[in-house]
Design a protein around this motif. Structure first.
Motif, PDB file in Angstrom:
ATOM      1  N   ARG A   1      24.106  -0.607  87.107  1.00 38.41           N
ATOM      2  CA  ARG A   1      23.075  -0.559  87.921  1.00 38.41           C
ATOM      3  C   ARG A   1      21.624  -0.730  87.482  1.00 38.41           C
ATOM      4  O   ARG A   1      21.540   0.003  86.384  1.00 38.41           O
ATOM      5  CB  ARG A   1      23.281   0.313  89.266  1.00 38.41           C
ATOM      6  CG  ARG A   1      23.056   1.737  88.482  1.00 38.41           C
ATOM      7  CD  ARG A   1      23.406   2.874  89.622  1.00 38.41           C
ATOM      8  NE  ARG A   1      22.448   2.574  90.912  1.00 38.41           N
ATOM      9  CZ  ARG A   1      23.174   2.515  92.079  1.00 38.41           C
ATOM     10  NH1 ARG A   1      24.144   3.065  92.149  1.00 38.41           N
ATOM     11  NH2 ARG A   1      22.429   2.127  93.404  1.00 38.41           N
ATOM     12  N   PHE A   2      20.851  -1.626  88.103  1.00 34.62           N
ATOM     13  CA  PHE A   2      19.669  -1.139  87.564  1.00 34.62           C
ATOM     14  C   PHE A   2      18.772  -0.837  88.823  1.00 34.62           C
ATOM     15  O   PHE A   2      18.806  -1.241  89.987  1.00 34.62           O
ATOM     16  CB  PHE A   2      18.846  -2.618  87.338  1.00 34.62           C
ATOM     17  CG  PHE A   2      19.267  -2.920  85.716  1.00 34.62           C
ATOM     18  CD1 PHE A   2      18.951  -2.458  84.524  1.00 34.62           C
ATOM     19  CD2 PHE A   2      20.226  -4.086  85.692  1.00 34.62           C
ATOM     20  CE1 PHE A   2      19.170  -2.768  83.342  1.00 34.62           C
ATOM     21  CE2 PHE A   2      20.766  -4.529  84.275  1.00 34.62           C
ATOM     22  CZ  PHE A   2      20.351  -3.807  83.264  1.00 34.62           C
ATOM     23  N   PRO A   3      17.591   0.065  88.502  1.00 41.45           N
ATOM     24  CA  PRO A   3      17.270   0.678  87.340  1.00 41.45           C
ATOM     25  C   PRO A   3      18.367   1.666  86.810  1.00 41.45           C
ATOM     26  O   PRO A   3      19.053   2.222  87.484  1.00 41.45           O
ATOM     27  CB  PRO A   3      16.083   1.504  87.671  1.00 41.45           C
ATOM     28  CG  PRO A   3      16.125   1.859  89.045  1.00 41.45           C
ATOM     29  CD  PRO A   3      16.911   0.495  89.715  1.00 41.45           C
TER      30      PRO A   3
ATOM     31  N   ASP B   1      24.569  -4.048  90.026  1.00 43.51           N
ATOM     32  CA  ASP B   1      24.008  -3.546  91.295  1.00 43.51           C
ATOM     33  C   ASP B   1      22.469  -3.603  91.195  1.00 43.51           C
ATOM     34  O   ASP B   1      21.945  -2.631  90.439  1.00 43.51           O
ATOM     35  CB  ASP B   1      24.343  -2.150  91.562  1.00 43.51           C
ATOM     36  CG  ASP B   1      24.241  -1.804  92.865  1.00 43.51           C
ATOM     37  OD1 ASP B   1      23.486  -2.206  93.499  1.00 43.51           O
ATOM     38  OD2 ASP B   1      25.078  -0.840  93.414  1.00 43.51           O
ATOM     39  N   ARG B   2      21.776  -4.693  91.464  1.00 39.45           N
ATOM     40  CA  ARG B   2      20.440  -5.226  91.245  1.00 39.45           C
ATOM     41  C   ARG B   2      20.154  -5.612  90.157  1.00 39.45           C
ATOM     42  O   ARG B   2      20.913  -5.059  88.803  1.00 39.45           O
ATOM     43  CB  ARG B   2      19.437  -3.785  91.587  1.00 39.45           C
ATOM     44  CG  ARG B   2      19.481  -3.306  92.927  1.00 39.45           C
ATOM     45  CD  ARG B   2      18.224  -2.420  92.999  1.00 39.45           C
ATOM     46  NE  ARG B   2      18.260  -1.851  94.336  1.00 39.45           N
ATOM     47  CZ  ARG B   2      18.000  -2.587  95.453  1.00 39.45           C
ATOM     48  NH1 ARG B   2      17.534  -3.528  95.750  1.00 39.45           N
ATOM     49  NH2 ARG B   2      17.881  -1.688  96.852  1.00 39.45           N
TER      50      ARG B   2
HETATM   51 NA    NA Z   1      18.987  -0.236  91.379  1.00 37.21          NA
END
Ligand code: NA
Ligand code: DGP
Ligand code: NA
Length: 213
Positions: A45-47, A100-101
């Motif tokens: 996931r990001f961040p 995820d993002r």
């Molecule tokens: Na995120």
């Protein structure tokens, strides 16, 4: 003359959407189903809040630390770039990445702030150099419905009027790699649609379809 096929690789599949739209649930379901089919897959996931840059982002999102909007934007971008080499290495080694993002959040969330020099064109420009997604699963949900979900409001951007602006920015970003799904449907129904789009991408990548930039 046939072009030489590229080496087999993993696929890059990204989940996007406003806060509390169900991305985490769906990305988990995708990873589990791909694993059950013996696809080599990692879930990120990001961040990524585990790095030093990620901790600064977490402070901003969670602890209310004030930061200049451009500085914050570049921290989010730097957080993606600090993972770039590992992403490329994993993809080249045949591992599919479910994110995820990604950069699309960078453009949608920062451009939604309406700061004159932080328009979507600028936000896109600083993402150049990162690998492009094979598939973006966009989970469409009315901001009012997302805001009614448990936990909404816990972090900085989770305000209804701001989420409406983020949703508008996402609309302007959609391109041929996007699959827009109705995130208000039952999770199992959404998952079937995700699988229908994700599996062909995993197969194409395994056949050596080139990774976009
Ligand atoms: Na995120
Ligand atoms: P999440 O951990 O998925 O809840 O994401 C944290 C918040 O950060 C969420 O409101 C979306 C936002 N966000 C994610 N990436 C970026 C980015 O690159 N820039 C900005 N401004 N916000 C982002
Ligand atoms: Na969030």
């Amino acid at each position: 003359v046939a072009t030489a096929p590229c080496a087999p690789r993993g696929a890059l599949i990204v989940f996007e959407g406003i806060d509390r739209c169900g991305k985490s649930t769906q990305s988990n379901m995708l990873v589990n189903t791909l694993r059950s089919r013996r696809v080599n897959v990692e879930h990120w996931r990001f961040p990524d809040r585990s790095t030093k840059i990620g901790q600064k982002i977490d402070d901003y999102l969670h602890n209310g630390v004030q930061q200049d909007d451009t500085a914050v934007h570049l921290l989010f971008t730097a957080n993606r770039f600090e993972k770039r080499n590992e992403m490329l290495r994993l993809l080249a080694g045949g591992t599919t990445l479910v994110l995820d993002r990604y950069s699309y959040s960078g453009v949608a969330y920062t451009a939604a702030k309406g700061v004159p020099h932080l328009d979507s064109e600028y936000c896109r420009s600083v993402e150049v150099g990162l690998p492009a997604a094979d598939l973006v699963v966009f989970m469409a949900m009315p901001p009012e419905q997302a805001a009614a979900r448990g936990g909404f409001g816990a972090e900085r951007y989770e305000k209804l009027d701001f989420q409406r602006k983020v949703a508008q920015q996402y609309e302007a970003l959609k391109d041929s790699h996007w699959l827009t799904l109705d995130a208000t449907l039952q999770p199992e129904l959404i998952h079937q649609q995700v699988m229908g789009a994700a599996l062909p991408m995993v197969e194409n990548a395994a056949r050596g379809a080139p990774l976009g930039r």
